[in-house]
Design a protein around this motif. Structure first.
Motif, PDB file in Angstrom:
ATOM      1  N   ALA A  79       0.838  -1.201   0.000  1.00 31.75           N
ATOM      2  CA  ALA A  79       0.000   0.000   0.000  1.00 31.75           C
ATOM      3  C   ALA A  79       0.874   1.254   0.000  1.00 31.75           C
ATOM      4  CB  ALA A  79      -0.934  -0.002   1.205  1.00 31.75           C
ATOM      5  N   SER A  82       2.338   1.763  -3.444  1.00 35.46           N
ATOM      6  CA  SER A  82       1.385   2.114  -4.493  1.00 35.46           C
ATOM      7  C   SER A  82       0.738   3.476  -4.272  1.00 35.46           C
ATOM      8  CB  SER A  82       0.303   1.030  -4.621  1.00 35.46           C
ATOM      9  OG  SER A  82      -0.531   1.016  -3.485  1.00 35.46           O
ATOM     10  N   HIS A  83       1.166   4.180  -3.207  1.00 33.23           N
ATOM     11  CA  HIS A  83       0.602   5.500  -2.928  1.00 33.23           C
ATOM     12  C   HIS A  83       0.760   6.401  -4.158  1.00 33.23           C
ATOM     13  CE1 HIS A  83       0.291   9.512  -0.990  1.00 33.23           C
ATOM     14  NE2 HIS A  83      -0.708   8.884  -0.378  1.00 33.23           N
ATOM     15  N   PHE A  88      -3.636   2.113  -5.217  1.00 31.07           N
ATOM     16  CA  PHE A  88      -3.481   2.445  -3.802  1.00 31.07           C
ATOM     17  C   PHE A  88      -4.719   2.129  -2.964  1.00 31.07           C
ATOM     18  CE2 PHE A  88      -3.838   5.516  -0.280  1.00 31.07           C
ATOM     19  CZ  PHE A  88      -2.810   5.026   0.501  1.00 31.07           C
ATOM     20  N   SER A  89      -5.880   2.556  -3.415  1.00 30.75           N
ATOM     21  CA  SER A  89      -7.101   2.376  -2.636  1.00 30.75           C
ATOM     22  C   SER A  89      -7.349   0.899  -2.318  1.00 30.75           C
ATOM     23  CB  SER A  89      -8.287   2.971  -3.400  1.00 30.75           C
ATOM     24  OG  SER A  89      -9.469   2.803  -2.660  1.00 30.75           O
ATOM     25  N   ASP A  91      -5.094  -1.569  -2.482  1.00 37.94           N
ATOM     26  CA  ASP A  91      -3.986  -2.077  -1.660  1.00 37.94           C
ATOM     27  C   ASP A  91      -4.154  -1.681  -0.195  1.00 37.94           C
ATOM     28  OD1 ASP A  91      -2.836  -3.228  -3.876  1.00 37.94           O
ATOM     29  OD2 ASP A  91      -1.222  -1.751  -4.066  1.00 37.94           O
ATOM     30  N   LEU A  92      -4.579  -0.453   0.035  1.00 30.88           N
ATOM     31  CA  LEU A  92      -4.782   0.019   1.397  1.00 30.88           C
ATOM     32  C   LEU A  92      -5.918  -0.756   2.074  1.00 30.88           C
ATOM     33  CD1 LEU A  92      -4.050   1.943   3.671  1.00 30.88           C
ATOM     34  CD2 LEU A  92      -5.659   3.598   2.686  1.00 30.88           C
ATOM     35  N   ALA A  95      -4.692  -4.149   2.996  1.00 31.31           N
ATOM     36  CA  ALA A  95      -3.785  -4.063   4.145  1.00 31.31           C
ATOM     37  C   ALA A  95      -4.557  -3.849   5.435  1.00 31.31           C
ATOM     38  CB  ALA A  95      -2.774  -2.934   3.931  1.00 31.31           C
TER      39      ALA A  95
END
Length: 147
Positions: A79, A82-83, A88-89, A91-92, A95
Motif C-alpha cells: 500500500a 502504491s501510494h 493504492f485504494s 492495496d490500502l 492491508a
C-alpha cells in the motif's frame, strides 16, 4: 498433609459434579497454603481457571498469527509503495483488512490463555502486533497530511 486430603476430597467432589478433567493433585499440594485457582466457577473454597491451551494448539495458533503478521506487514508495504497510483485504494483496503483480522485473532488468542501463557504470547508476538498498529497509523497519518 490433612489439608491436602481435604483439598483432594473437595476437588474430587467438584470433578464428579461438574465433570471436569482429571485433576493434578501434585500441583494442588504445591499450592496447599494459598489455593487460588481460576476456572469460571467456584468449588468450595477453591476458585479454578480453565483458560489454558495445550502446547501444540498454542504453537499452531502462534504460527498462524506469525504468518498473518507477515502477510499484513507485506500488504502495508504494498500500500505504501502504491501510494499515488490507481492501485493504492485497493492495496490500502487489503492491508487494513489483514491488519484488523490479525489484531482481532491476537486478542481472541489472548482471551483463551492462562496468565502464564498470555505473558509468553505477549513477549513473543506483542511487539509485532504493536508494529502493525504503528505502520497502519503511519499510513493513515500520511494520508491525512496529503489531504
Amino acid at each position: 498433609m490433612a489439608a491436602s486430603m481435604a483439598i483432594r476430597h473437595i476437588l474430587h467432589s467438584c470433578n464428579k459434579t461438574l465433570r471436569c478433567n482429571v485433576l493434578n493433585i501434585q500441583t494442588i499440594r504445591k499450592l496447599d497454603k494459598s489455593i487460588i485457582w481460576k476456572r469460571n466457577f467456584t468449588c468450595g473454597s477453591v476458585l479454578w481457571s480453565d483458560k489454558h491451551l495445550e502446547a501444540r494448539e498454542l504453537k499452531k495458533l502462534m504460527e498462524s498469527l506469525t504468518d498473518k503478521f507477515a502477510e499484513a506487514r507485506e500488504l502495508l508495504g504494498d500500500a505504501r509503495e502504491s501510494h499515488g497510483t490507481v492501485y493504492f485504494s485497493e492495496d490500502l483496503e487489503d492491508a487494513q483488512t489483514a491488519v484488523d483480522e490479525t489484531l482481532t485473532e491476537y486478542k481472541q488468542l489472548l482471551d483463551q490463555l492462562s496468565d502464564q501463557q498470555r505473558k509468553e504470547v505477549i513477549s513473543t508476538l506483542g511487539l509485532r502486533m504493536e508494529e502493525l498498529k504503528a505502520q497502519q497509523r503511519a499510513i493513515e497519518d500520511e494520508l491525512k497530511d496529503h489531504h
